[in-house]
Design a protein around this motif. Structure first.
Motif, PDB file in Angstrom:
ATOM      1  N   ARG A  42     -71.156 -24.183  31.373  1.00 33.92           N
ATOM      2  CA  ARG A  42     -71.877 -24.086  30.103  1.00 33.92           C
ATOM      3  C   ARG A  42     -71.446 -25.179  29.140  1.00 33.92           C
ATOM      4  NH1 ARG A  42     -73.901 -18.863  29.536  1.00 33.92           N
ATOM      5  NH2 ARG A  42     -75.038 -19.751  27.777  1.00 33.92           N
ATOM      6  N   GLY A  43     -72.131 -25.256  28.039  1.00 33.06           N
ATOM      7  CA  GLY A  43     -71.769 -26.202  27.000  1.00 33.06           C
ATOM      8  C   GLY A  43     -70.603 -25.701  26.189  1.00 33.06           C
ATOM      9  N   PHE A  88     -62.210 -22.043  29.137  1.00 26.47           N
ATOM     10  CA  PHE A  88     -61.576 -23.352  28.987  1.00 26.47           C
ATOM     11  C   PHE A  88     -61.624 -23.694  27.498  1.00 26.47           C
ATOM     12  CE2 PHE A  88     -59.730 -27.020  30.559  1.00 26.47           C
ATOM     13  CZ  PHE A  88     -60.421 -28.178  30.264  1.00 26.47           C
ATOM     14  N   LEU A  90     -60.790 -26.105  24.293  1.00 19.81           N
ATOM     15  CA  LEU A  90     -60.629 -27.522  23.980  1.00 19.81           C
ATOM     16  C   LEU A  90     -60.379 -27.694  22.490  1.00 19.81           C
ATOM     17  CD1 LEU A  90     -63.573 -28.708  26.172  1.00 19.81           C
ATOM     18  CD2 LEU A  90     -61.274 -29.625  26.401  1.00 19.81           C
ATOM     19  N   PHE A 106     -61.134 -35.441  22.135  1.00 16.64           N
ATOM     20  CA  PHE A 106     -60.772 -34.161  22.711  1.00 16.64           C
ATOM     21  C   PHE A 106     -59.410 -34.201  23.399  1.00 16.64           C
ATOM     22  CE2 PHE A 106     -64.459 -31.371  22.409  1.00 16.64           C
ATOM     23  CZ  PHE A 106     -65.423 -32.245  21.950  1.00 16.64           C
ATOM     24  N   GLY A 107     -58.731 -33.048  23.354  1.00 15.40           N
ATOM     25  CA  GLY A 107     -57.571 -32.848  24.184  1.00 15.40           C
ATOM     26  C   GLY A 107     -57.998 -32.560  25.615  1.00 15.40           C
ATOM     27  N   GLN A 108     -57.019 -32.363  26.478  1.00 14.93           N
ATOM     28  CA  GLN A 108     -57.311 -32.177  27.892  1.00 14.93           C
ATOM     29  C   GLN A 108     -57.661 -30.738  28.246  1.00 14.93           C
ATOM     30  OE1 GLN A 108     -57.681 -34.689  30.293  1.00 14.93           O
ATOM     31  NE2 GLN A 108     -57.797 -35.697  28.309  1.00 14.93           N
TER      32      GLN A 108
ATOM     33  N   GLN B  33     -74.827 -37.982  19.982  1.00 13.81           N
ATOM     34  CA  GLN B  33     -73.733 -38.591  20.732  1.00 13.81           C
ATOM     35  C   GLN B  33     -73.772 -38.105  22.180  1.00 13.81           C
ATOM     36  OE1 GLN B  33     -69.940 -38.143  18.643  1.00 13.81           O
ATOM     37  NE2 GLN B  33     -71.018 -37.856  16.689  1.00 13.81           N
ATOM     38  N   TYR B  35     -71.292 -37.528  25.586  1.00 11.43           N
ATOM     39  CA  TYR B  35     -69.923 -37.389  26.056  1.00 11.43           C
ATOM     40  C   TYR B  35     -69.917 -37.171  27.563  1.00 11.43           C
ATOM     41  CZ  TYR B  35     -68.322 -36.711  21.236  1.00 11.43           C
ATOM     42  OH  TYR B  35     -68.021 -36.875  19.911  1.00 11.43           O
ATOM     43  N   GLN B  37     -67.492 -35.555  30.820  1.00  9.73           N
ATOM     44  CA  GLN B  37     -66.386 -34.661  31.130  1.00  9.73           C
ATOM     45  C   GLN B  37     -66.151 -34.651  32.635  1.00  9.73           C
ATOM     46  OE1 GLN B  37     -66.951 -30.400  30.556  1.00  9.73           O
ATOM     47  NE2 GLN B  37     -64.803 -30.135  29.978  1.00  9.73           N
ATOM     48  N   GLY B  40     -62.640 -30.133  34.820  1.00  8.57           N
ATOM     49  CA  GLY B  40     -61.390 -29.567  34.347  1.00  8.57           C
ATOM     50  C   GLY B  40     -60.658 -30.375  33.310  1.00  8.57           C
ATOM     51  N   ARG B  41     -61.333 -31.351  32.706  1.00  3.22           N
ATOM     52  CA  ARG B  41     -60.682 -32.217  31.723  1.00  3.22           C
ATOM     53  C   ARG B  41     -61.400 -32.135  30.382  1.00  3.22           C
ATOM     54  NH1 ARG B  41     -57.454 -35.891  34.435  1.00  3.22           N
ATOM     55  NH2 ARG B  41     -56.452 -36.114  32.382  1.00  3.22           N
ATOM     56  N   GLY B  42     -60.839 -32.830  29.397  1.00  3.32           N
ATOM     57  CA  GLY B  42     -61.482 -32.896  28.096  1.00  3.32           C
ATOM     58  C   GLY B  42     -62.676 -33.828  28.112  1.00  3.32           C
ATOM     59  N   LEU B  43     -63.410 -33.833  27.001  1.00  5.17           N
ATOM     60  CA  LEU B  43     -64.582 -34.690  26.894  1.00  5.17           C
ATOM     61  C   LEU B  43     -64.185 -36.057  26.343  1.00  5.17           C
ATOM     62  CD1 LEU B  43     -65.759 -31.721  26.827  1.00  5.17           C
ATOM     63  CD2 LEU B  43     -67.728 -32.744  25.677  1.00  5.17           C
ATOM     64  N   HIS B  45     -65.840 -39.493  24.546  1.00  6.16           N
ATOM     65  CA  HIS B  45     -67.003 -40.032  23.847  1.00  6.16           C
ATOM     66  C   HIS B  45     -67.510 -41.288  24.546  1.00  6.16           C
ATOM     67  CE1 HIS B  45     -68.999 -42.404  20.620  1.00  6.16           C
ATOM     68  NE2 HIS B  45     -69.487 -41.233  20.315  1.00  6.16           N
ATOM     69  N   PHE B  88     -72.758 -34.604  28.423  1.00  2.00           N
ATOM     70  CA  PHE B  88     -73.231 -33.733  27.354  1.00  2.00           C
ATOM     71  C   PHE B  88     -73.787 -34.559  26.202  1.00  2.00           C
ATOM     72  CE2 PHE B  88     -71.479 -29.681  28.734  1.00  2.00           C
ATOM     73  CZ  PHE B  88     -70.465 -30.060  29.605  1.00  2.00           C
ATOM     74  N   PHE B 103     -73.324 -29.004  20.851  1.00  2.00           N
ATOM     75  CA  PHE B 103     -73.367 -29.515  22.215  1.00  2.00           C
ATOM     76  C   PHE B 103     -74.407 -28.800  23.056  1.00  2.00           C
ATOM     77  CE2 PHE B 103     -69.811 -32.414  22.807  1.00  2.00           C
ATOM     78  CZ  PHE B 103     -69.078 -32.198  21.659  1.00  2.00           C
ATOM     79  N   GLY B 104     -74.990 -29.551  23.999  1.00  2.00           N
ATOM     80  CA  GLY B 104     -75.838 -28.956  25.008  1.00  2.00           C
ATOM     81  C   GLY B 104     -75.005 -28.433  26.161  1.00  2.00           C
ATOM     82  N   ARG B 105     -75.691 -27.962  27.195  1.00  2.00           N
ATOM     83  CA  ARG B 105     -74.999 -27.384  28.343  1.00  2.00           C
ATOM     84  C   ARG B 105     -74.621 -28.404  29.391  1.00  2.00           C
ATOM     85  NH1 ARG B 105     -77.909 -21.497  29.360  1.00  2.00           N
ATOM     86  NH2 ARG B 105     -77.736 -20.796  27.210  1.00  2.00           N
TER      87      ARG B 105
END
Lengths: 115, 113
Positions: A42-43, A88, A90, A106-108, B33, B35, B37, B40-43, B45, B88, B103-105
């Motif tokens: 999901r978003g 999750f 963030l 963003f963080g991890q 914007q 992004y 991903q 399992g990590r952050g986004l 830009h 995203f 944010f979108g999905r």
């Protein structure tokens, strides 16, 4: 340069236990800070944002709370976790001086599993 | 919902092909914007396009914005296996708190070697 630290990376907690996730930003001052939650596939859902110390805005009613005890520290907490709190999480920041058209960093992320 | 919506939800292509992802939104915006991903990590830009801009380039990325249709597209040219990730779109709404993004999905892009 600016960096954002978020920990822990993964967390398994029993239902009813407390939660504390911490996020810190380095290399900038007066950032806007954000906590997001992302369900699988999901978003991102914005949970909390803060434009300054002690200033917290909540986007959705929930079992979680946030605090900003210092300019570059943002904490996500819960007194008693629910199964539905799994996800999750963030943390992110954006410039507090940039006005419009600022990007988020963003963080991890923290993978929280409530069992 | 105030979120953007990406289309398609999933895209699978071969290395070297171009990948196009679309985003639609519902309200007036300051900017849009994109992004990326990794699992399992952050986004991270990628690119920001302002509401008064129609097209923007950054390396192999090309973003377009049509505010009359409330839509945007992200084109990745000459894709690589390393481009495999979720993408995203996010919008900053006019009149909303500055920096607050919707944010979108996401679109899950898989690039096969």
């Amino acid at each position: 340069s600016q960096t954002i630290h978020q920990w822990p990376a993964t967390l398994v907690q029993p239902v009813g236990s407390p939660l504390s996730l911490e996020c810190t930003v380095e290399g900038t001052s007066n950032p806007n800070l954000y906590w997001y939650r992302q369900a699988a596939g999901r978003g991102l859902q914005l949970l909390f944002y803060s434009v300054g110390i002690g200033q917290i805005s909540s986007e959705v009613p929930q079992n979680l709370s946030a605090s900003r005890p210092q300019d570059r520290q943002f904490i996500l907490s819960s007194k008693k976790l629910l199964l539905s709190d799994s996800g999750f999480y963030l943390c992110a920041w954006s410039s507090g001086f940039g006005g419009a058209d600022t990007e988020a960093f963003f963080g991890q992320g923290t993978r929280l599993t409530v069992v | 919902s105030q979120q953007g919506e990406e289309d398609p939800q999933a895209l699978s292509i071969q290395e070297g092909e171009n990948a196009t992802m679309n985003c639609s939104y519902k309200t007036s915006i300051n900017n849009l914007q994109w992004y990326r991903q990794n699992s399992g990590r952050g986004l991270v830009h990628l690119i920001l396009i302002r509401s008064n801009e129609r097209e923007k380039h950054s390396g192999r990325l090309r973003v377009t914005l049509d505010t009359s249709k409330k839509s945007s597209s992200l084109l990745i040219t000459a894709s690589r296996a390393a481009d495999t990730a979720s993408y995203f779109c996010a919008t900053e709404h006019r009149g909303s708190t500055l920096g607050r993004l919707y944010f979108g999905r996401g679109t899950q892009l898989t690039v096969w070697p």
